[in-house]
Design a protein around this motif. Structure first.
Motif, PDB file in Angstrom:
ATOM      1  N   VAL A   5       0.846  -1.188   0.000  1.00  0.00           N
ATOM      2  CA  VAL A   5       0.000   0.000   0.000  1.00  0.00           C
ATOM      3  C   VAL A   5       0.885   1.244   0.000  1.00  0.00           C
ATOM      4  O   VAL A   5       1.627   1.492   0.957  1.00  0.00           O
ATOM      5  N   GLU A   6       0.794   2.006  -1.086  1.00  0.00           N
ATOM      6  CA  GLU A   6       1.583   3.226  -1.205  1.00  0.00           C
ATOM      7  C   GLU A   6       0.824   4.409  -0.598  1.00  0.00           C
ATOM      8  O   GLU A   6      -0.412   4.432  -0.574  1.00  0.00           O
ATOM      9  N   SER A   7       1.583   5.380  -0.158  1.00  0.00           N
ATOM     10  CA  SER A   7       1.017   6.638   0.332  1.00  0.00           C
ATOM     11  C   SER A   7       2.042   7.735   0.156  1.00  0.00           C
ATOM     12  O   SER A   7       3.219   7.454  -0.117  1.00  0.00           O
ATOM     13  N   GLY A   8       1.587   8.979   0.304  1.00  0.00           N
ATOM     14  CA  GLY A   8       2.506  10.107   0.258  1.00  0.00           C
ATOM     15  C   GLY A   8       2.502  10.887  -1.030  1.00  0.00           C
ATOM     16  O   GLY A   8       3.182  11.915  -1.139  1.00  0.00           O
ATOM     17  N   GLY A   9       1.759  10.422  -2.018  1.00  0.00           N
ATOM     18  CA  GLY A   9       1.676  11.181  -3.259  1.00  0.00           C
ATOM     19  C   GLY A   9       0.873  12.460  -3.070  1.00  0.00           C
ATOM     20  O   GLY A   9       0.253  12.680  -2.038  1.00  0.00           O
ATOM     21  N   GLY A  10       0.902  13.292  -4.091  1.00  0.00           N
ATOM     22  CA  GLY A  10       0.152  14.540  -4.016  1.00  0.00           C
ATOM     23  C   GLY A  10       0.635  15.548  -5.024  1.00  0.00           C
ATOM     24  O   GLY A  10       1.339  15.199  -5.984  1.00  0.00           O
ATOM     25  N   LEU A  11       0.247  16.793  -4.797  1.00  0.00           N
ATOM     26  CA  LEU A  11       0.591  17.901  -5.677  1.00  0.00           C
ATOM     27  C   LEU A  11       1.704  18.724  -5.037  1.00  0.00           C
ATOM     28  O   LEU A  11       1.609  19.096  -3.863  1.00  0.00           O
ATOM     29  N   VAL A  12       2.741  19.003  -5.804  1.00  0.00           N
ATOM     30  CA  VAL A  12       3.863  19.787  -5.294  1.00  0.00           C
ATOM     31  C   VAL A  12       4.376  20.683  -6.405  1.00  0.00           C
ATOM     32  O   VAL A  12       4.256  20.343  -7.594  1.00  0.00           O
ATOM     33  N   LEU A  18       8.769  15.357  -2.041  1.00  0.00           N
ATOM     34  CA  LEU A  18       7.747  14.456  -1.522  1.00  0.00           C
ATOM     35  C   LEU A  18       8.430  13.200  -1.040  1.00  0.00           C
ATOM     36  O   LEU A  18       9.487  12.819  -1.570  1.00  0.00           O
ATOM     37  N   ARG A  19       7.808  12.548  -0.077  1.00  0.00           N
ATOM     38  CA  ARG A  19       8.298  11.254   0.385  1.00  0.00           C
ATOM     39  C   ARG A  19       7.181  10.236   0.246  1.00  0.00           C
ATOM     40  O   ARG A  19       6.137  10.362   0.888  1.00  0.00           O
ATOM     41  N   LEU A  20       7.421   9.248  -0.594  1.00  0.00           N
ATOM     42  CA  LEU A  20       6.475   8.159  -0.761  1.00  0.00           C
ATOM     43  C   LEU A  20       6.802   7.044   0.214  1.00  0.00           C
ATOM     44  O   LEU A  20       7.972   6.777   0.495  1.00  0.00           O
ATOM     45  N   SER A  21       5.752   6.398   0.698  1.00  0.00           N
ATOM     46  CA  SER A  21       5.905   5.236   1.572  1.00  0.00           C
ATOM     47  C   SER A  21       5.158   4.061   0.975  1.00  0.00           C
ATOM     48  O   SER A  21       4.155   4.234   0.279  1.00  0.00           O
ATOM     49  N   CYS A  22       5.655   2.881   1.267  1.00  0.00           N
ATOM     50  CA  CYS A  22       4.983   1.654   0.838  1.00  0.00           C
ATOM     51  C   CYS A  22       5.001   0.706   2.026  1.00  0.00           C
ATOM     52  O   CYS A  22       6.076   0.297   2.473  1.00  0.00           O
ATOM     53  N   ALA A  23       3.814   0.371   2.509  1.00  0.00           N
ATOM     54  CA  ALA A  23       3.687  -0.557   3.635  1.00  0.00           C
ATOM     55  C   ALA A  23       3.386  -1.946   3.100  1.00  0.00           C
ATOM     56  O   ALA A  23       2.463  -2.126   2.302  1.00  0.00           O
ATOM     57  N   ALA A  24       4.162  -2.916   3.551  1.00  0.00           N
ATOM     58  CA  ALA A  24       4.017  -4.293   3.084  1.00  0.00           C
ATOM     59  C   ALA A  24       3.470  -5.176   4.193  1.00  0.00           C
ATOM     60  O   ALA A  24       3.779  -4.989   5.366  1.00  0.00           O
ATOM     61  N   THR A  69      15.975   9.160  -3.341  1.00  0.00           N
ATOM     62  CA  THR A  69      16.652   8.210  -2.477  1.00  0.00           C
ATOM     63  C   THR A  69      15.669   7.142  -2.015  1.00  0.00           C
ATOM     64  O   THR A  69      14.616   7.471  -1.467  1.00  0.00           O
ATOM     65  N   ILE A  70      16.024   5.886  -2.253  1.00  0.00           N
ATOM     66  CA  ILE A  70      15.207   4.776  -1.783  1.00  0.00           C
ATOM     67  C   ILE A  70      15.799   4.258  -0.471  1.00  0.00           C
ATOM     68  O   ILE A  70      17.027   4.199  -0.317  1.00  0.00           O
ATOM     69  N   SER A  71      14.936   3.895   0.455  1.00  0.00           N
ATOM     70  CA  SER A  71      15.386   3.344   1.735  1.00  0.00           C
ATOM     71  C   SER A  71      14.317   2.390   2.244  1.00  0.00           C
ATOM     72  O   SER A  71      13.203   2.348   1.714  1.00  0.00           O
ATOM     73  N   ARG A  72      14.674   1.634   3.262  1.00  0.00           N
ATOM     74  CA  ARG A  72      13.709   0.703   3.829  1.00  0.00           C
ATOM     75  C   ARG A  72      13.912   0.580   5.331  1.00  0.00           C
ATOM     76  O   ARG A  72      15.014   0.813   5.841  1.00  0.00           O
ATOM     77  N   ASP A  73      12.848   0.215   6.002  1.00  0.00           N
ATOM     78  CA  ASP A  73      12.883  -0.050   7.440  1.00  0.00           C
ATOM     79  C   ASP A  73      12.233  -1.411   7.635  1.00  0.00           C
ATOM     80  O   ASP A  73      11.004  -1.527   7.630  1.00  0.00           O
ATOM     81  N   ASN A  74      13.042  -2.435   7.795  1.00  0.00           N
ATOM     82  CA  ASN A  74      12.500  -3.793   7.911  1.00  0.00           C
ATOM     83  C   ASN A  74      11.694  -3.979   9.195  1.00  0.00           C
ATOM     84  O   ASN A  74      10.793  -4.815   9.251  1.00  0.00           O
ATOM     85  N   GLN A  82      12.309   9.039  -1.149  1.00  0.00           N
ATOM     86  CA  GLN A  82      12.439  10.470  -0.920  1.00  0.00           C
ATOM     87  C   GLN A  82      12.737  11.130  -2.252  1.00  0.00           C
ATOM     88  O   GLN A  82      13.745  10.796  -2.889  1.00  0.00           O
ATOM     89  N   MET A  83      11.879  12.051  -2.663  1.00  0.00           N
ATOM     90  CA  MET A  83      12.010  12.691  -3.956  1.00  0.00           C
ATOM     91  C   MET A  83      12.259  14.178  -3.761  1.00  0.00           C
ATOM     92  O   MET A  83      11.394  14.884  -3.223  1.00  0.00           O
ATOM     93  N   ASN A  84      13.419  14.641  -4.180  1.00  0.00           N
ATOM     94  CA  ASN A  84      13.793  16.047  -4.063  1.00  0.00           C
ATOM     95  C   ASN A  84      13.957  16.666  -5.441  1.00  0.00           C
ATOM     96  O   ASN A  84      14.087  15.959  -6.442  1.00  0.00           O
TER      97      ASN A  84
END
Length: 125
Positions: A5-12, A18-24, A69-74, A82-84
């Protein structure tokens, strides 16, 4: 059953972040290779970034290198993007993808088994 499930999108505005998240859920997240892809209207999904199971290996599309930048938190079963320095060319639907059983990263969409529903990112000029 794996769910992403992705979240964090929007208008900028252009130049913003923006920072997108994906919960698995549904499978041991720490064993997965994760990827982010994006899709423009009428186009096939294109690779953005990927990360291996422990975060030690990442790969980026040339178009986003140095900005994303892609990252993960196991521990949280989550992967982030992270999109700059966003520009209008980054406007797309962004998808999170996962695969298990491989230690290597991949930039090919066909290598991924599971996909999220996508989140819209719109960058205005």
């Amino acid at each position: 059953q794996v769910q992403l499930v992705e979240s964090g999108g929007g208008l900028v505005q252009a130049g913003g972040s923006l920072r997108l998240s994906c919960a698995a859920s549904g499978r041991a997240f720490s064993g997965s290779t994760m990827g982010w892809f994006r899709q423009y209207p009428g186009k096939e999904r294109e690779f953005v970034a990927t990360i291996n199971w422990n975060g030690a290996t990442t790969r980026y599309a040339d178009t986003v290198k140095g900005r994303f930048t892609i990252s993960r938190d196991n521990a949280k079963n989550a992967v982030y993007l992270q999109m700059n320095s966003l520009n209008t060319g980054d406007t797309a639907v962004y998808y999170c993808a996962a695969r298990w059983g491989h230690s290597s990263v991949s930039s090919y969409s066909n290598d991924y088994t599971y996909w999220g529903q996508g989140t819209q990112v719109t960058v205005s000029s």
